[in-house]
Design a protein around this motif. Sequence first.
Motif, short mmCIF file in Angstrom:
data_model
loop_
_atom_site.label_atom_id
_atom_site.label_comp_id
_atom_site.label_asym_id
_atom_site.label_seq_id
_atom_site.Cartn_x
_atom_site.Cartn_y
_atom_site.Cartn_z
N THR A 4 52.19 83.90 -8.50
CA THR A 4 52.53 85.18 -7.87
C THR A 4 53.81 85.70 -8.50
OG1 THR A 4 51.52 84.42 -5.81
CG2 THR A 4 52.96 86.35 -5.68
N ARG A 5 53.72 86.83 -9.18
CA ARG A 5 54.90 87.46 -9.76
C ARG A 5 55.61 88.24 -8.67
NH1 ARG A 5 51.68 89.57 -15.08
NH2 ARG A 5 51.88 87.65 -16.30
N LEU A 6 56.91 87.96 -8.50
CA LEU A 6 57.67 88.53 -7.39
C LEU A 6 58.68 89.59 -7.79
CD1 LEU A 6 58.36 85.16 -5.56
CD2 LEU A 6 56.63 86.88 -4.99
N LYS A 7 59.22 89.48 -9.00
CA LYS A 7 60.29 90.38 -9.41
C LYS A 7 60.26 90.53 -10.93
CE LYS A 7 65.27 90.94 -8.87
NZ LYS A 7 66.50 90.32 -8.36
N THR A 8 60.43 91.74 -11.41
CA THR A 8 60.48 91.94 -12.86
C THR A 8 61.59 92.93 -13.21
OG1 THR A 8 59.16 92.36 -14.84
CG2 THR A 8 58.75 93.79 -12.95
N SER A 9 62.23 92.67 -14.34
CA SER A 9 63.28 93.54 -14.86
C SER A 9 63.41 93.22 -16.35
CB SER A 9 64.61 93.29 -14.14
OG SER A 9 65.15 92.04 -14.55
N GLU A 10 64.39 93.83 -16.99
CA GLU A 10 64.60 93.52 -18.40
C GLU A 10 65.02 92.06 -18.59
OE1 GLU A 10 68.42 94.61 -16.58
OE2 GLU A 10 66.51 95.66 -16.62
N ARG A 11 65.47 91.41 -17.52
CA ARG A 11 65.86 89.99 -17.59
C ARG A 11 64.66 89.05 -17.59
NH1 ARG A 11 69.91 90.68 -12.86
NH2 ARG A 11 71.59 91.79 -13.88
N GLY A 12 63.49 89.56 -17.20
CA GLY A 12 62.30 88.73 -17.17
C GLY A 12 61.47 88.97 -15.93
N GLU A 29 58.65 84.56 -16.97
CA GLU A 29 57.91 85.11 -18.10
C GLU A 29 58.72 86.28 -18.65
OE1 GLU A 29 53.47 85.48 -17.11
OE2 GLU A 29 54.49 85.51 -15.16
N LEU A 30 58.31 86.76 -19.79
CA LEU A 30 58.91 87.96 -20.34
C LEU A 30 58.56 89.16 -19.48
CD1 LEU A 30 58.14 87.30 -24.10
CD2 LEU A 30 60.38 87.19 -23.00
N PRO A 31 59.31 90.27 -19.60
CA PRO A 31 58.93 91.50 -18.89
C PRO A 31 57.58 92.01 -19.41
CG PRO A 31 61.15 91.67 -19.82
CD PRO A 31 60.54 90.43 -20.37
N TRP A 32 56.94 92.88 -18.64
CA TRP A 32 55.68 93.49 -19.07
C TRP A 32 55.97 94.56 -20.12
CZ3 TRP A 32 50.77 92.79 -19.52
CH2 TRP A 32 49.94 93.87 -19.81
N ASN A 78 64.39 77.53 -19.77
CA ASN A 78 65.24 78.05 -18.71
C ASN A 78 65.50 79.55 -18.79
OD1 ASN A 78 66.32 75.04 -19.38
ND2 ASN A 78 66.26 75.47 -17.21
N TRP A 79 65.35 80.14 -19.95
CA TRP A 79 65.70 81.54 -20.18
C TRP A 79 64.55 82.24 -20.88
CZ3 TRP A 79 70.73 82.43 -18.59
CH2 TRP A 79 71.56 81.32 -18.49
N THR A 80 64.51 83.58 -20.83
CA THR A 80 63.45 84.30 -21.54
C THR A 80 63.52 84.05 -23.04
OG1 THR A 80 64.82 86.30 -21.56
CG2 THR A 80 63.13 86.14 -19.85
N LYS A 81 64.70 83.71 -23.58
CA LYS A 81 64.78 83.39 -25.01
C LYS A 81 63.99 82.12 -25.36
CE LYS A 81 69.15 80.79 -24.87
NZ LYS A 81 68.61 79.49 -25.15
N ASP A 82 63.61 81.35 -24.35
CA ASP A 82 62.84 80.12 -24.57
C ASP A 82 61.33 80.36 -24.62
OD1 ASP A 82 65.24 78.66 -24.51
OD2 ASP A 82 65.10 78.38 -22.33
N THR A 83 60.90 81.62 -24.52
CA THR A 83 59.48 81.92 -24.53
C THR A 83 59.17 83.11 -25.43
OG1 THR A 83 57.54 82.50 -23.21
CG2 THR A 83 59.65 83.31 -22.41
N GLN A 84 57.99 83.09 -26.01
CA GLN A 84 57.48 84.22 -26.78
C GLN A 84 56.17 84.69 -26.15
OE1 GLN A 84 57.36 82.62 -30.80
NE2 GLN A 84 59.36 83.54 -31.21
N ASP A 95 68.73 85.12 -10.67
CA ASP A 95 68.26 86.39 -11.23
C ASP A 95 68.12 86.39 -12.75
OD1 ASP A 95 67.98 87.61 -8.79
OD2 ASP A 95 69.94 88.58 -8.84
N THR A 96 68.55 85.31 -13.41
CA THR A 96 68.51 85.30 -14.88
C THR A 96 67.84 84.09 -15.49
OG1 THR A 96 70.70 84.28 -15.00
CG2 THR A 96 70.61 86.70 -15.07
N GLN A 97 67.68 82.99 -14.74
CA GLN A 97 67.18 81.77 -15.37
C GLN A 97 66.48 80.85 -14.38
OE1 GLN A 97 71.45 80.19 -15.91
NE2 GLN A 97 70.17 78.37 -16.06
N LEU A 98 65.80 79.86 -14.96
CA LEU A 98 65.20 78.76 -14.20
C LEU A 98 66.12 77.55 -14.24
CD1 LEU A 98 61.49 78.79 -15.45
CD2 LEU A 98 62.38 79.73 -13.32
N PHE A 99 65.98 76.67 -13.27
CA PHE A 99 66.72 75.42 -13.22
C PHE A 99 65.75 74.24 -13.18
CE2 PHE A 99 69.37 78.66 -11.22
CZ PHE A 99 70.50 78.57 -12.01
N GLU A 100 66.16 73.12 -13.74
CA GLU A 100 65.39 71.87 -13.74
C GLU A 100 63.97 72.08 -14.26
OE1 GLU A 100 66.82 68.97 -10.42
OE2 GLU A 100 66.40 70.93 -9.46
#
Length: 126
Positions: A4-12, A29-32, A78-84, A95-100
């Motif tokens: 379930t996608r809950l929030k999207t912004s330029e941060r992801g 995930e990356l933004p749409w 942990n960050w959008t830079k970690d995914t393509q 609001d900017t990253q994942l943990f663990e």
Amino acid sequence: MKLTRLKTSERGTFGKIQLPSGAVLSTLELPWLNNQRQISCIPASIYQCNIVNSPKFGRVYQVKDVPNRSHILIHAGNWTKDTQGCILVGMSNNDTQLFESRKALNLLMNELNGQSFKLEVIEAYE
């Protein structure tokens, strides 16, 4: 399983995925960006997920049959830079990253034990 996608912004794009046991993991995930390769999240839909051996990420799940896309994985990061364009999992997020993230991926991998599954991606933005 349902993502379930809950929030999207330029941060992801942040969401949650519930495992069969009821455990809930955070997702990033990356933004749409119109499903563009390597810079966008995938379209909301239902996908088949199968275990693969990724040269970069090892034994992970691949999201199959994404329109005009390939090699979409569920992996640690942990960050959008970690995914393509892949789906990252974590135990929690801000609001900017994942943990663990590695702990979350290990939980997912151990619980599913290599079994294929259907992943329903839905949007429920706040």
